[in-house]
Motif scaffolding. Structure first.
Motif, PDB file in Angstrom:
ATOM      1  N   GLY A   1      12.271  16.359 104.264  1.00 39.40           N
ATOM      2  CA  GLY A   1      13.378  16.519 104.424  1.00 39.40           C
ATOM      3  C   GLY A   1      14.251  16.580 103.055  1.00 39.40           C
ATOM      4  O   GLY A   1      15.384  17.489 102.653  1.00 39.40           O
ATOM      5  N   ALA A   2      13.247  16.282 102.082  1.00 37.01           N
ATOM      6  CA  ALA A   2      13.960  17.006 100.300  1.00 37.01           C
ATOM      7  C   ALA A   2      13.746  18.059 100.374  1.00 37.01           C
ATOM      8  O   ALA A   2      14.616  18.325  99.916  1.00 37.01           O
ATOM      9  CB  ALA A   2      12.825  15.970  99.550  1.00 37.01           C
ATOM     10  N   VAL A   3      12.176  18.699 101.093  1.00 37.59           N
ATOM     11  CA  VAL A   3      12.202  20.378 100.633  1.00 37.59           C
ATOM     12  C   VAL A   3      13.494  20.779 101.357  1.00 37.59           C
ATOM     13  O   VAL A   3      13.705  21.457 101.504  1.00 37.59           O
ATOM     14  CB  VAL A   3      10.670  20.671 101.956  1.00 37.59           C
ATOM     15  N   GLY A   4      13.608  20.619 102.747  1.00 30.50           N
ATOM     16  CA  GLY A   4      14.624  20.864 103.700  1.00 30.50           C
ATOM     17  C   GLY A   4      16.271  21.224 102.872  1.00 30.50           C
ATOM     18  O   GLY A   4      17.252  22.232 103.242  1.00 30.50           O
ATOM     19  N   ALA A   5      16.054  19.623 102.187  1.00 31.93           N
ATOM     20  CA  ALA A   5      17.716  20.202 100.492  1.00 31.93           C
ATOM     21  C   ALA A   5      17.660  20.891  99.913  1.00 31.93           C
ATOM     22  O   ALA A   5      19.005  21.547  99.736  1.00 31.93           O
ATOM     23  CB  ALA A   5      18.615  18.286 100.737  1.00 31.93           C
ATOM     24  N   LEU A   6      16.600  21.086  99.142  1.00 33.81           N
ATOM     25  CA  LEU A   6      16.561  21.874  98.493  1.00 33.81           C
ATOM     26  C   LEU A   6      16.533  23.401  98.748  1.00 33.81           C
ATOM     27  O   LEU A   6      16.724  24.327  98.440  1.00 33.81           O
ATOM     28  CB  LEU A   6      15.219  21.732  98.093  1.00 33.81           C
ATOM     29  N   SER A   7      16.252  23.410 100.326  1.00 35.41           N
ATOM     30  CA  SER A   7      15.662  24.996 100.448  1.00 35.41           C
ATOM     31  C   SER A   7      17.425  25.610 100.603  1.00 35.41           C
ATOM     32  O   SER A   7      17.799  26.685 100.368  1.00 35.41           O
ATOM     33  CB  SER A   7      15.578  25.696 102.358  1.00 35.41           C
ATOM     34  N   GLY A   8      18.229  24.767 100.594  1.00 35.29           N
ATOM     35  CA  GLY A   8      20.167  25.366 100.428  1.00 35.29           C
ATOM     36  C   GLY A   8      20.424  26.041  99.139  1.00 35.29           C
ATOM     37  O   GLY A   8      20.184  25.973  98.399  1.00 35.29           O
ATOM     38  N   PRO A   9      20.995  27.464  99.025  1.00 34.34           N
ATOM     39  CA  PRO A   9      21.320  28.226  98.271  1.00 34.34           C
ATOM     40  C   PRO A   9      22.838  27.612  97.487  1.00 34.34           C
ATOM     41  O   PRO A   9      22.590  27.859  96.047  1.00 34.34           O
ATOM     42  CB  PRO A   9      22.340  29.365  99.285  1.00 34.34           C
ATOM     43  N   LEU A  10      23.001  26.572  97.902  1.00 31.44           N
ATOM     44  CA  LEU A  10      23.633  25.683  96.826  1.00 31.44           C
ATOM     45  C   LEU A  10      22.809  24.301  95.991  1.00 31.44           C
ATOM     46  O   LEU A  10      23.524  23.824  95.219  1.00 31.44           O
ATOM     47  CB  LEU A  10      24.917  25.149  97.843  1.00 31.44           C
ATOM     48  N   HIS A  11      21.699  24.890  96.022  1.00 28.22           N
ATOM     49  CA  HIS A  11      20.729  23.546  95.131  1.00 28.22           C
ATOM     50  C   HIS A  11      20.366  24.279  94.809  1.00 28.22           C
ATOM     51  O   HIS A  11      19.921  24.957  93.598  1.00 28.22           O
ATOM     52  CB  HIS A  11      20.704  22.883  96.381  1.00 28.22           C
ATOM     53  N   GLY A  12      18.282  24.397  96.098  1.00 29.64           N
ATOM     54  CA  GLY A  12      17.659  25.074  94.934  1.00 29.64           C
ATOM     55  C   GLY A  12      17.411  26.192  95.322  1.00 29.64           C
ATOM     56  O   GLY A  12      16.357  26.940  94.158  1.00 29.64           O
ATOM     57  N   GLY A  13      17.857  27.290  95.884  1.00 33.93           N
ATOM     58  CA  GLY A  13      18.161  28.766  96.404  1.00 33.93           C
ATOM     59  C   GLY A  13      18.932  29.608  95.388  1.00 33.93           C
ATOM     60  O   GLY A  13      18.502  31.081  95.336  1.00 33.93           O
ATOM     61  N   ALA A  14      19.282  28.952  93.945  1.00 29.66           N
ATOM     62  CA  ALA A  14      19.698  30.396  93.410  1.00 29.66           C
ATOM     63  C   ALA A  14      19.057  31.019  91.873  1.00 29.66           C
ATOM     64  O   ALA A  14      20.148  31.582  91.744  1.00 29.66           O
ATOM     65  CB  ALA A  14      20.927  28.301  92.206  1.00 29.66           C
ATOM     66  N   PRO A  15      17.999  30.016  91.821  1.00 28.40           N
ATOM     67  CA  PRO A  15      17.180  31.440  90.762  1.00 28.40           C
ATOM     68  C   PRO A  15      17.602  32.571  90.875  1.00 28.40           C
ATOM     69  O   PRO A  15      17.948  33.687  90.461  1.00 28.40           O
ATOM     70  CB  PRO A  15      15.980  30.825  90.531  1.00 28.40           C
ATOM     71  N   SER A  16      16.769  32.961  92.116  1.00 36.44           N
ATOM     72  CA  SER A  16      16.319  34.566  92.399  1.00 36.44           C
ATOM     73  C   SER A  16      17.439  35.250  92.890  1.00 36.44           C
ATOM     74  O   SER A  16      18.419  36.234  92.273  1.00 36.44           O
ATOM     75  CB  SER A  16      15.570  34.730  93.670  1.00 36.44           C
ATOM     76  N   ARG A  17      19.117  34.430  93.025  1.00 35.19           N
ATOM     77  CA  ARG A  17      20.479  35.414  93.142  1.00 35.19           C
ATOM     78  C   ARG A  17      20.557  35.309  92.096  1.00 35.19           C
ATOM     79  O   ARG A  17      21.909  35.964  91.486  1.00 35.19           O
ATOM     80  CB  ARG A  17      21.152  34.172  93.817  1.00 35.19           C
ATOM     81  N   ALA A  18      20.914  34.320  90.951  1.00 27.82           N
ATOM     82  CA  ALA A  18      21.595  34.749  89.544  1.00 27.82           C
ATOM     83  C   ALA A  18      20.622  36.128  89.421  1.00 27.82           C
ATOM     84  O   ALA A  18      21.131  37.217  88.143  1.00 27.82           O
ATOM     85  CB  ALA A  18      20.522  33.905  89.178  1.00 27.82           C
ATOM     86  N   LEU A  19      19.140  36.079  89.461  1.00 19.96           N
ATOM     87  CA  LEU A  19      19.095  37.067  89.192  1.00 19.96           C
ATOM     88  C   LEU A  19      19.310  38.184  89.812  1.00 19.96           C
ATOM     89  O   LEU A  19      19.563  40.189  89.077  1.00 19.96           O
ATOM     90  CB  LEU A  19      17.661  37.219  89.149  1.00 19.96           C
ATOM     91  N   ASP A  20      19.788  38.562  91.316  1.00 17.38           N
ATOM     92  CA  ASP A  20      19.811  39.448  91.976  1.00 17.38           C
ATOM     93  C   ASP A  20      22.243  39.462  91.441  1.00 17.38           C
ATOM     94  O   ASP A  20      22.025  40.998  91.550  1.00 17.38           O
ATOM     95  CB  ASP A  20      20.576  39.032  93.185  1.00 17.38           C
ATOM     96  N   THR A  21      22.099  38.655  90.368  1.00 19.05           N
ATOM     97  CA  THR A  21      23.478  39.225  90.068  1.00 19.05           C
ATOM     98  C   THR A  21      23.294  39.861  88.885  1.00 19.05           C
ATOM     99  O   THR A  21      23.786  40.850  88.602  1.00 19.05           O
ATOM    100  CB  THR A  21      24.087  37.928  89.914  1.00 19.05           C
ATOM    101  N   LEU A  22      22.497  39.237  87.785  1.00 13.35           N
ATOM    102  CA  LEU A  22      22.193  40.345  87.528  1.00 13.35           C
ATOM    103  C   LEU A  22      21.784  42.243  87.366  1.00 13.35           C
ATOM    104  O   LEU A  22      22.341  42.839  87.325  1.00 13.35           O
ATOM    105  CB  LEU A  22      21.395  40.412  86.387  1.00 13.35           C
ATOM    106  N   ASP A  23      21.627  42.080  88.571  1.00  9.67           N
ATOM    107  CA  ASP A  23      20.838  43.420  89.138  1.00  9.67           C
ATOM    108  C   ASP A  23      21.786  44.036  89.661  1.00  9.67           C
ATOM    109  O   ASP A  23      21.736  45.479  89.725  1.00  9.67           O
ATOM    110  CB  ASP A  23      19.864  43.253  90.206  1.00  9.67           C
TER     111      ASP A  23
END
Length: 388
Positions: free
Chosen positions: A224-246
């Motif tokens: 259940g915890a992994v499922g919650a972490l997978s959401g982009p508003l929780h644990g899915g942001a590090p790669s998206r932050a780099l996508d912003t730099l790109d």
């Protein structure tokens, strides 16, 4: 007959339970107004800069930092738990093929369920504290092995078996790449992992505790915890932050790109936090780590941060919006050679220790977490219309 709300025990609270205290914990706290968080009685950032991952794991599970003898024993015992049962290992190719583009984090949910069944995990309600602790250590130790194996299998590579002579972070990088990492990068990843082990009652931790309050087994709570972490508003942001730099690309595009997104009401990934009203201490630490490596990516990230903070202060006056942990976490992981699709799984490889500790604590309380919701649909009861 309408419900008599005056007789109800319901209490209205803010959306998202913001600021609502739901229990007591000895594991740590986040003091958002101060920009400070801690694991038990120690600053989490101080622990990340001075201690090994296994020390902090021991602190959360056993309540104290280990001395040299206990550290060696704990490190050796958890290292032995990294190897997967044969039936779990044999199922990983099918799991990797089924999850496909969803990646190792999606596969981890299935793999954890299988691991729990293979190891005979029983409901935490039905077992004693020692067995719960053993289950928590077995699950947490296996997560890096599961994640890296799923990643490699998904790319047509053979999984790399764990090594007991390497620390938690170094072994994780070794299993991911197949090569023993240099000390500087292994230590940088270790500091990142320590800094993200736990962070108050975030969405995934609260999810784990809700499931634990039902008495479910350790694997069920972690899934259940992994499922919650997978959401982009929780644990899915590090790669998206780099996508912003790109997407920004060059320093001369920062101002126009950020202004357009803010004025459109878009969220700038890597900025803002639901708790901190000042600089995220994890971001400060990771910025320093990134600057220690140096290079064009770091310089660009620092400049983006400077301009974004200024633009947000101008366009959203009165709101304290700073970089959060995801912004520089992405930079540090990129510099350490981690593929972007493994950023959030790496977060999970750290947070599983915090989840486990929270599950152990919650299991001591037999009260199920069962909040209420305010009904906002058509008035009830109404006559059921006749079938056509």
């Amino acid at each position: 007959m309408p419900i008599n709300r005056a007789a109800s025990t319901s209490v209205d609270v803010p959306r998202g339970l913001a600021g609502v205290v739901v229990t007591d914990t000895e594991l740590g706290d986040v003091r958002g107004l101060e920009g400070f968080y801690h694991y038990r009685q120690y600053s989490a950032v101080d622990l990340a800069t001075t201690r090994r991952f296994e020390d902090v794991w021991h602190l959360l599970v056993h309540g104290e930092l280990p001395d040299e003898v206990r550290r060696a024993a704990f490190t050796a015992s958890t290292a032995r738990l990294r190897r997967l049962p044969d039936d779990v290992r044999a199922a990983l190719p099918a799991i990797a093929a089924a999850t496909g583009p969803s990646g190792p984090l999606a596969g981890l949910r299935t793999a954890l369920s299988l691991l729990g069944a293979s190891l005979g995990f029983r409901p935490v309600y039905d077992i004693d504290a020692e067995r719960r602790r053993d289950d928590s250590l077995a699950a947490a130790a296996a997560v890096p092995t599961l994640l890296t194996a799923l990643y490699r299998i998904g790319r047509g590579l053979e999984p790399v078996e764990p090594r007991e002579d390497l620390g938690y972070a170094a072994n994780y990088l070794y299993m991911l790449t197949g090569s023993e990492p240099d000390a500087a990068r292994a230590r940088a990843v270790e500091q990142y992992l320590i800094s993200t082990i736990d962070h108050g009652f975030n969405a995934s931790t609260f999810t784990a505790r809700v499931i634990a309050s039902t008495g479910a087994d350790m694997a069920a709570c972690l899934v259940g915890a992994v499922g919650a972490l997978s959401g982009p508003l929780h644990g899915g942001a590090p790669s998206r932050a780099l996508d912003t730099l790109d997407a920004i690309g060059t320093p001369d595009r920062i101002d126009a790109w950020i202004r357009a997104r803010v004025l459109a009401g878009d969220r700038i990934m890597g900025f803002g936090h639901p708790v901190y009203r000042t600089e995220d201490p994890r971001s400060r630490m990771l910025r320093g780590m990134a600057q220690g490596f140096g290079g064009p990516l770091v310089d660009f990230a620092v400049e983006v941060e400077r301009q974004v903070v200024a633009i947000l202060a101008e366009l959203k006056p009165g709101r304290e919006l700073h970089t959060n942990v995801e912004f520089y976490a992405g930079v540090v992981m990129e510099l350490c050679g981690l593929p972007r699709e493994m950023f959030t799984p790496t977060f999970a490889a750290a947070r599983v220790v915090g989840w486990s500790a929270n599950i152990l604590e919650q299991a001591q309380d037999s009260k199920i977490i069962r909040p209420a919701a305010r009904y906002a649909g058509p008035p009830a009861p109404q006559p059921v219309p006749a079938a056509a």
